[in-house]
Every structure is written in structure tokens, then in C-alpha cells.
Design a protein around this motif. Structure first.
Motif, short mmCIF file in Angstrom:
data_model
loop_
_atom_site.label_atom_id
_atom_site.label_comp_id
_atom_site.label_asym_id
_atom_site.label_seq_id
_atom_site.Cartn_x
_atom_site.Cartn_y
_atom_site.Cartn_z
N TYR A 37 -19.62 9.80 22.29
CA TYR A 37 -20.69 10.56 22.92
C TYR A 37 -20.47 12.05 22.68
O TYR A 37 -19.33 12.51 22.49
N ILE A 61 -19.55 -2.87 19.11
CA ILE A 61 -19.48 -4.30 18.80
C ILE A 61 -20.90 -4.73 18.47
O ILE A 61 -21.77 -4.76 19.34
N GLU A 63 -22.29 -7.59 17.25
CA GLU A 63 -22.84 -8.90 17.57
C GLU A 63 -22.33 -9.37 18.91
O GLU A 63 -21.26 -8.95 19.37
N PRO A 64 -23.06 -10.25 19.53
CA PRO A 64 -22.57 -10.82 20.79
C PRO A 64 -21.28 -11.59 20.56
O PRO A 64 -21.14 -12.33 19.58
N MET A 65 -20.35 -11.39 21.47
CA MET A 65 -19.07 -12.09 21.35
C MET A 65 -19.21 -13.51 21.88
O MET A 65 -20.05 -13.79 22.74
N HIS A 90 -22.52 -10.19 32.88
CA HIS A 90 -22.44 -10.29 31.42
C HIS A 90 -21.19 -11.03 30.95
O HIS A 90 -20.98 -11.16 29.74
N LEU A 92 -18.09 -10.13 30.93
CA LEU A 92 -17.35 -9.22 30.07
C LEU A 92 -16.31 -8.45 30.87
O LEU A 92 -16.46 -8.22 32.07
N GLN A 198 -26.05 5.44 35.62
CA GLN A 198 -25.42 6.34 34.67
C GLN A 198 -25.83 7.77 34.98
O GLN A 198 -26.95 8.05 35.37
N PHE B 47 -29.54 3.05 19.46
CA PHE B 47 -28.47 4.01 19.59
C PHE B 47 -28.80 5.03 20.68
O PHE B 47 -27.93 5.42 21.46
N ALA B 50 -28.22 3.48 23.85
CA ALA B 50 -26.79 3.39 24.13
C ALA B 50 -26.25 4.73 24.57
O ALA B 50 -25.37 4.80 25.43
N LEU B 51 -26.76 5.79 23.92
CA LEU B 51 -26.30 7.11 24.33
C LEU B 51 -26.70 7.39 25.77
O LEU B 51 -25.95 8.01 26.53
N LYS B 52 -27.86 6.93 26.10
CA LYS B 52 -28.33 7.19 27.46
C LYS B 52 -27.70 6.24 28.46
O LYS B 52 -27.38 6.62 29.58
N ASP B 53 -27.52 4.99 28.04
CA ASP B 53 -27.05 3.97 28.96
C ASP B 53 -25.99 3.13 28.27
O ASP B 53 -26.31 2.25 27.46
N PRO B 54 -24.72 3.39 28.51
CA PRO B 54 -23.69 2.57 27.86
C PRO B 54 -23.74 1.11 28.28
O PRO B 54 -23.23 0.25 27.58
N LEU B 55 -24.35 0.84 29.40
CA LEU B 55 -24.41 -0.56 29.83
C LEU B 55 -25.29 -1.39 28.91
O LEU B 55 -25.15 -2.61 28.86
N LEU B 57 -25.08 -1.33 25.77
CA LEU B 57 -24.15 -1.87 24.78
C LEU B 57 -23.45 -3.11 25.31
O LEU B 57 -23.23 -4.08 24.58
N PHE B 58 -23.08 -3.07 26.58
CA PHE B 58 -22.42 -4.22 27.15
C PHE B 58 -23.34 -5.44 27.14
O PHE B 58 -22.90 -6.57 26.91
N ALA B 59 -24.60 -5.19 27.38
CA ALA B 59 -25.55 -6.30 27.35
C ALA B 59 -25.68 -6.88 25.95
O ALA B 59 -25.83 -8.09 25.77
N ASP B 60 -25.60 -6.00 24.92
CA ASP B 60 -25.74 -6.48 23.55
C ASP B 60 -24.54 -7.32 23.11
O ASP B 60 -24.68 -8.24 22.33
N ARG B 61 -23.37 -6.96 23.58
CA ARG B 61 -22.18 -7.69 23.14
C ARG B 61 -21.90 -8.90 24.01
O ARG B 61 -21.00 -9.67 23.73
N SER B 62 -22.64 -9.06 25.10
CA SER B 62 -22.36 -10.12 26.04
C SER B 62 -22.82 -11.47 25.51
O SER B 62 -23.84 -11.56 24.83
N PRO B 63 -22.09 -12.54 25.82
CA PRO B 63 -22.60 -13.88 25.48
C PRO B 63 -23.73 -14.31 26.39
O PRO B 63 -24.25 -15.41 26.23
#
Lengths: 199, 216
Positions: A37, A61, A63-65, A90, A92, A198, B47, B50-55, B57-63
């Protein structure tokens, strides 16, 4: 006719297959890139106890893990305070050091009637070879969070499985987490309806 | 003149075909750029989010959220410790109606010893089981020759002309039979060893016969 040596080989193969541990099949993804950032525009995560944590970079990351996956990249991250964020919605876990995310993994958490507590906790104690007498099960690399036994520990993370309230992480990830976490570090367990915003 | 006209028509058709094909290629290239522009725009939006809301990103990587439904527990349930010598159950009522003052209570003798059975294994009281006539053995009557073993005559109760023998249960002569043991007896061991050795011996003999046949 199968010869005796082949008989022996088959027998040894079957015997060895029984001793292959199911755990330890966690798969680390390739070293993930990092999203940094801009200085002065760092977002903040608000923990359940109201504490604000500044995030300067997170792991990229793409892709979804999957269950059993984890990512660990602490290259270039200086030493600093460590805190752990666990997102139950999530599934995670993320580890932050000095404001930068250094690891993330898919977790298991408590199932029905064995809910995982949510809120802000601290690591009460560390035990590399903890063995639960209540459940007669090993809980390696345990980071104890509550006095009634809830901990983060290595587990066989598979889809459709749940714990008795603990946080289960892949075994290799648990080993790495055990090395960086210390007694007194903050662990935020976020429930399904996250209250954090945030900045 | 007709030749020129024909050539002109052919030239027009070819030009039209070429124009069409160029148009098709351009359309395809334009589509590719549009797709790339779309992907780029999506990536930029992602992006920026993601810059505004890092969460995000967590949603994108989550199963994803955990599916509802039954779950397997990683560990077995809590193990209960069973104390073998601890019994909270009272003895149940006696179903034979023998000496008993009440349900679940044994009739204790003067020394606190249950008098339900004597040392001989017979009931107390008049020496008989309840609801059955007393058994009497008339030894004065002549014995009846035992057809199975003449050396040991049997004495019918009451003699040859006496009353019918009682139909009640016979007392156990030497107490109840001991429960069978779980360990195999020598005969069972022998049979199992024979089952292991016999196929091996047969197989060895068959191989030997086969090799002899092959070499001769």
C-alpha cells in the motif's frame, strides 16, 4: 506364479502404506507476491476489541486456496509485533508481522455444538508437542488461546471436517506459525458477521 | 465491352470480399482488445478495491464459507473413564420367587450371609424348590436296573409303585457350568497350525514334482 521376492515386496509395500501419516499433506503454494500500500494511505483493520491495526502490505494470492493450502512469505519483512487474524466466515487465517502479512492458510474451526469462541485473545502459552488428554489426540504446535483449551494447532485440514472449537491449520503452516508467534501476541477471531471496517 | 464489364464485376466482388475479410479481422482484433481492456479494467477495479478494502483480497483467496450440513470431527469424542469396581445399580428382583423379603433385597442369615442357597447349592427351607412337591427317595424299594450301566442301579423316587417324579427343576449337581474361555484350546491351536502347514506342504510337494517332471 509370483515369486517369493515379489511376495515380500508386496507385503512391504502394504505394510509401509499403513505407516504413511495422513497428516502432513498440506501443500504450500508458490511464494506469493506482495501488494504494498502507498505510504500514508495504509488501511486499518479494526479488531473485535476496538484496537486498530495498520496493514502496510498483504500477500497477493491470485486464486482461491483449497483445503490444506497455505502461503508463507516473510522475505524482506522485518521483525516486529505479530498478530493473527482468523476469519471464520472465510475459513482463513492471516499472520501479520510489522504490519505486513507473512502467511495465510485455510483453517478448520469448531463444528456444531463446539463453537469456536470469537473476539480478541492473546497467546497464553506455546506447546510444540501438546497432547490432549480430553480427546486423546495430539495437537502439535499448539498456541493456547483460552484457559479451557481452545488453541491454534496443526491439523489435517480437509473439506467437510471440523474441530471441537480449536483452530486447525496445516501442519507445516503450524510449524512456521509456531516459530514466529510468541506468548502474548494478539489473536483476533472474527465471526461470520465481521464487525471490522477499514480506515 | 462485355469483357471489361465482367472484369469490373469480378473486381468489385473481390474488393467486397477483401473488405469483408478485413472487416472480420479487424472485428476480431477489436474484440481481443476489448476483452483485454475489459480484463484490465476488471483487474484495475479489483486492485482499487483491494487498495481500499484489504478484506476483499481475503474474500478472493477464501475457499468460501463453510457449507451447511453434517461435519466430521477431527478428533473422537471425549473419552469417559470407566471405573470397573463402581456399581450404582441395586440388584434386581429375584424372578424365581425364592427367599426374599422384598425386591432387590437378599435374605441375609444371622451372620449376614445370604441364605438363598446353602453350601450344597440347594434351596433353604424344607429342602425343596417352591411350587414343586417335595422330593422323596425311597431307598427301601428294589432298585431298577439301569439299562445303560447295570453296575449302577437307579432308585426311582417313591419306589416302583411310588408317586410320579416331580416335574420341577433339578438342582445343579456341581453348580453352574464355568463360562467358556476365550483362548483357544490345544486342539484349536493344532488345527490352526495344521491349516497353515498343510497348504505349504502341498505346494512344496507340487513344486518338487513339477521340477522333477521338467528335468526328466
Amino acid at each position: 506364479m509370483i515369486g517369493p521376492s515379489r511376495h515380500l515386496a508386496i507385503f512391504v509395500a502394504i505394510a509401509v502404506s499403513f505407516f504413511i501419516p495422513e497428516e502432513g499433506i498440506s501443500q504450500p503454494q508458490s511464494a506469493a507476491a506482495r501488494i504494498r500500500y502507498t505510504a500514508g494511505r495504509y488501511p486499518e483493520l479494526i479488531l473485535p476489541d476496538g484496537r486498530h491495526e495498520v496493514v502496510t502490505s498483504v500477500l497477493d494470492i491470485a486464486e482461491p486456496m483449497r483445503f490444506g493450502d497455505y502461503v508463507w512469505n516473510e522475505t524482506g519483512v522485518p521483525k516486529g509485533p505479530v498478530w493473527i487474524r482468523i476469519d471464520l466466515s472465510h475459513q482463513l487465517l492471516s499472520v501479520f508481522r510489522d504490519g505486513q502479512e507473512i502467511g495465510s492458510a485455510v483453517i478448520l474451526f469448531g463444528g456444531d455444538k463446539h463453537d469456536t469462541p470469537t473476539g480478541s485473545f492473546t497467546v497464553l502459552s506455546k506447546d510444540e508437542h501438546y497432547f490432549s488428554h480430553a480427546y486423546h489426540a495430539p495437537m502439535p504446535y499448539a498456541l493456547r488461546l483460552t484457559k479451557d483449551g481452545v488453541a491454534i494447532h496443526g491439523s489435517n485440514v480437509r473439506e467437510g471436517w471440523a474441530t471441537h472449537g480449536c483452530i486447525g491449520v496445516p501442519m507445516d503452516f503450524a510449524r512456521l506459525l509456531f516459530t514466529v508467534a510468541s506468548k502474548g501476541d494478539v489473536v483476533a477471531i472474527v465471526p461470520a458477521k465481521t464487525p471490522e471496517k477499514q480506515g | 465491352m462485355p469483357l471489361f464489364g465482367g472484369l469490373y464485376v469480378v473486381a468489385l466482388a473481390e474488393q467486397a470480399y477483401q473488405n469483408q475479410s478485413h472487416h472480420g479481422v479487424l472485428t476480431a482484433i477489436d474484440g481481443m482488445f476489448a476483452s483485454a481492456r475489459g480484463d484490465l479494467a476488471t483487474a484495475k477495479n479489483k486492485f482499487a478495491a483491494a487498495l481500499k478494502d484489504p478484506l476483499a483480497l481475503f474474500a478472493d483467496r477464501s475457499p468460501g464459507a463453510r457449507d451447511p450440513g453434517p461435519l466430521h470431527l477431527t478428533k473422537g469424542g471425549p473419552h469417559e473413564r470407566v471405573l470397573a469396581a463402581l456399581h450404582h445399580r441395586k440388584p434386581g428382583p429375584l424372578d424365581s420367587g425364592l427367599t426374599s423379603d422384598g425386591p432387590g433385597d437378599l435374605d441375609l442369615g444371622p451372620q449376614g450371609v445370604p441364605t438363598l442357597f446353602t453350601n450344597d447349592g440347594f434351596p433353604t427351607g424344607d429342602g425343596s424348590f417352591p411350587d414343586t412337591p417335595p422330593v422323596t427317595f425311597d431307598l427301601t424299594s428294589p432298585p431298577v436296573v439301569n439299562p445303560f450301566d447295570p453296575d449302577f442301579p437307579t432308585y426311582p423316587p417313591g419306589g416302583p409303585n411310588g408317586p410320579n417324579p416331580p416335574t420341577g427343576p433339578n438342582p445343579p449337581p456341581n453348580g453352574p457350568n464355568p463360562p467358556p474361555t476365550g483362548a483357544p484350546e490345544p486342539a484349536s491351536w493344532t488345527l490352526m497350525l495344521f491349516g497353515l502347514v498343510a497348504p505349504v506342504a502341498v505346494e512344496r510337494r507340487r513344486r518338487r514334482t513339477r521340477s522333477e517332471t521338467r528335468h526328466t
